[in-house]
Design a protein around this motif. Sequence first.
Motif, PDB file in Angstrom:
ATOM      1  N   VAL A  87       8.927   0.678   4.931  1.00 34.25           N
ATOM      2  CA  VAL A  87       9.674   1.908   5.081  1.00 34.25           C
ATOM      3  C   VAL A  87      11.048   1.230   4.983  1.00 34.25           C
ATOM      4  O   VAL A  87      11.357   0.830   6.118  1.00 34.25           O
ATOM      5  N   GLU A  88      11.903   1.818   4.214  1.00 32.23           N
ATOM      6  CA  GLU A  88      13.391   1.386   4.164  1.00 32.23           C
ATOM      7  C   GLU A  88      14.390   2.497   3.880  1.00 32.23           C
ATOM      8  O   GLU A  88      13.826   3.443   3.372  1.00 32.23           O
ATOM      9  N   ASN A  89      15.346   2.428   4.749  1.00 34.69           N
ATOM     10  CA  ASN A  89      16.559   3.184   4.367  1.00 34.69           C
ATOM     11  C   ASN A  89      15.991   4.810   4.345  1.00 34.69           C
ATOM     12  O   ASN A  89      16.267   5.707   3.653  1.00 34.69           O
ATOM     13  N   SER A  90      15.149   5.119   5.389  1.00 29.09           N
ATOM     14  CA  SER A  90      14.430   6.324   5.524  1.00 29.09           C
ATOM     15  C   SER A  90      14.691   6.805   6.765  1.00 29.09           C
ATOM     16  O   SER A  90      15.154   6.334   7.716  1.00 29.09           O
ATOM     17  N   SER A  91      14.459   8.279   6.743  1.00 29.53           N
ATOM     18  CA  SER A  91      14.865   8.906   8.074  1.00 29.53           C
ATOM     19  C   SER A  91      13.634  10.107   8.401  1.00 29.53           C
ATOM     20  O   SER A  91      13.280  10.553   7.553  1.00 29.53           O
ATOM     21  N   ASN A 109       0.912  -1.226  -0.067  1.00 26.98           N
ATOM     22  CA  ASN A 109       0.143   0.112   0.069  1.00 26.98           C
ATOM     23  C   ASN A 109       0.813   1.338   0.173  1.00 26.98           C
ATOM     24  O   ASN A 109       0.614   2.103  -0.824  1.00 26.98           O
ATOM     25  N   VAL A 110       1.816   1.537   0.836  1.00 29.98           N
ATOM     26  CA  VAL A 110       2.600   2.323   0.949  1.00 29.98           C
ATOM     27  C   VAL A 110       3.987   2.083   1.225  1.00 29.98           C
ATOM     28  O   VAL A 110       4.389   1.355   2.115  1.00 29.98           O
ATOM     29  N   HIS A 111       4.965   2.640   0.262  1.00 29.75           N
ATOM     30  CA  HIS A 111       6.473   2.083   0.255  1.00 29.75           C
ATOM     31  C   HIS A 111       7.234   3.289   0.113  1.00 29.75           C
ATOM     32  O   HIS A 111       7.245   4.272  -0.699  1.00 29.75           O
ATOM     33  N   LEU A 112       8.011   3.342   1.075  1.00 29.28           N
ATOM     34  CA  LEU A 112       9.054   4.570   1.331  1.00 29.28           C
ATOM     35  C   LEU A 112      10.344   3.811   1.368  1.00 29.28           C
ATOM     36  O   LEU A 112      10.754   3.183   2.174  1.00 29.28           O
ATOM     37  N   ASP A 113      11.373   4.618   0.533  1.00 26.17           N
ATOM     38  CA  ASP A 113      12.683   3.991   0.257  1.00 26.17           C
ATOM     39  C   ASP A 113      13.573   5.238  -0.109  1.00 26.17           C
ATOM     40  O   ASP A 113      13.502   6.024  -1.052  1.00 26.17           O
ATOM     41  N   HIS A 114      14.318   5.384   1.015  1.00 23.01           N
ATOM     42  CA  HIS A 114      15.260   6.658   0.884  1.00 23.01           C
ATOM     43  C   HIS A 114      14.465   8.020   0.941  1.00 23.01           C
ATOM     44  O   HIS A 114      14.699   8.847   0.244  1.00 23.01           O
TER      45      HIS A 114
END
Length: 453
Positions: free
Chosen positions: A335-339, A309-314
Amino acid sequence: MRRVVIASLALVGGGLFLAYSLAQPPAVPTPPAPPALVGDGQADDTAAVQGLVDRGGLVHLPKGTYRLTRPVVVDEKAGFTAIQGDTVARVVMAGPGPAFRFLGTHGGSAAPSTMKPVVWERERMPALDGVEIVGNHADADAVEASGTVQLTITRVLIRECRHGIRLTSRNRNVVISNCHVYHNRGIGIFFDGVNLHQTNVTGSHVSYNAGGGIVVRGGEVRNLQITGCDIEANHGKDVPPTANVFIDSTGGTNAEVAITGNTIQHTHDAPDSANVRIKGPSIKWPQADELRDGNVTITGNIMSDAQVNVHLDHARGVVMTGNTLWTAYAHNLLVENSSNVVVGSNVLDRNPRYVREETPATTNAVVFRNCSDSTVTGLHVSGVRAAAAGIAFEKCDRFHVANCTVLDCEPVGMLLKDVTRSRIVGNLIRDDRPGTKSVPLKTEGGSGNVIVE
């Protein structure tokens, strides 16, 4: 009519006299009258439509089907131009390229000081309204724009094209509203390596476009608002993974995006499909050692029936709150590699009404992986299956996880794996189903954490 004053000096009777005369400037040639529109879908109406556009002003296309074989170009030569079809005019693009190509000369920002006089005198706010555009060529697009200021596209239906609306090079202040971008082979609304600030996409249907719904690829996009739209099934089964809304900063830098109040759904059987995907990494700006991406709000949306549904990468500076998500075959939220990500009060549910024979394999997992400096609070998660945990934090640092509700997830409610310097407090984690053996909270490795069950 503007007049020219011509002055000359003459010696008369020993004195100098300044003599004036008035002359008319050379007349601007009027374009020849264009051929008559036919509008039967068989004749080539390209020259007729282009001729009307070259004369500028309001170009009215009455009821009919107008076949084009090359792009109709709208540029500054004609002055202010609007093309209107009252929703009864159909344009068939039977050649390669866009049916309508809008070209401007703007090279500045949106600041008034950067606007050249020609923008206000001949170019501002080109418009397309009330026209259906149908592709009838493998490389037919509907609309392309470059160098424009205040391009306005309303009440336009686009179908069977390659790309729907394609924005390239540099544009400013684009409005796309009340449109239907439906069943195209490529991307519905395509920000193609464009430098573009201030774009509103509102009240539109963007559906069944095989290359993605609203896609930003590379470029430098700022101030993009996607509001009140229905965005569905923009995935092809035999194309690279895409998304209904895809902000891809690979090779570019994109930020300041609001995705609010939309329904965003389908299709789970496309490889790695996502409803919203925010992806980097971006280039680094030479002015500073920083990534100029992020500042994204995902609020008040309804999302379902995709692999993710929601993908956050970097990603950085993303806020996600007030959404309802379900029927995610892999992840409700990845959520991957994120801040600096804040995930607040969202409902991530397994609604029994949507658990049918064809959907028992939905996982609905929530995973944060290789992330830092983020907050998860008030999140409601229920019914995660065939995953490591209802919510899994893997190799995360400086997280604040508080006041979440995690219900009926298996085999673990919340997993902390190699988490450091984080605070996990005040969460309700339960599985009260008969015979369940789910573990509420599990930790593996990590250090420096405060954990209060």
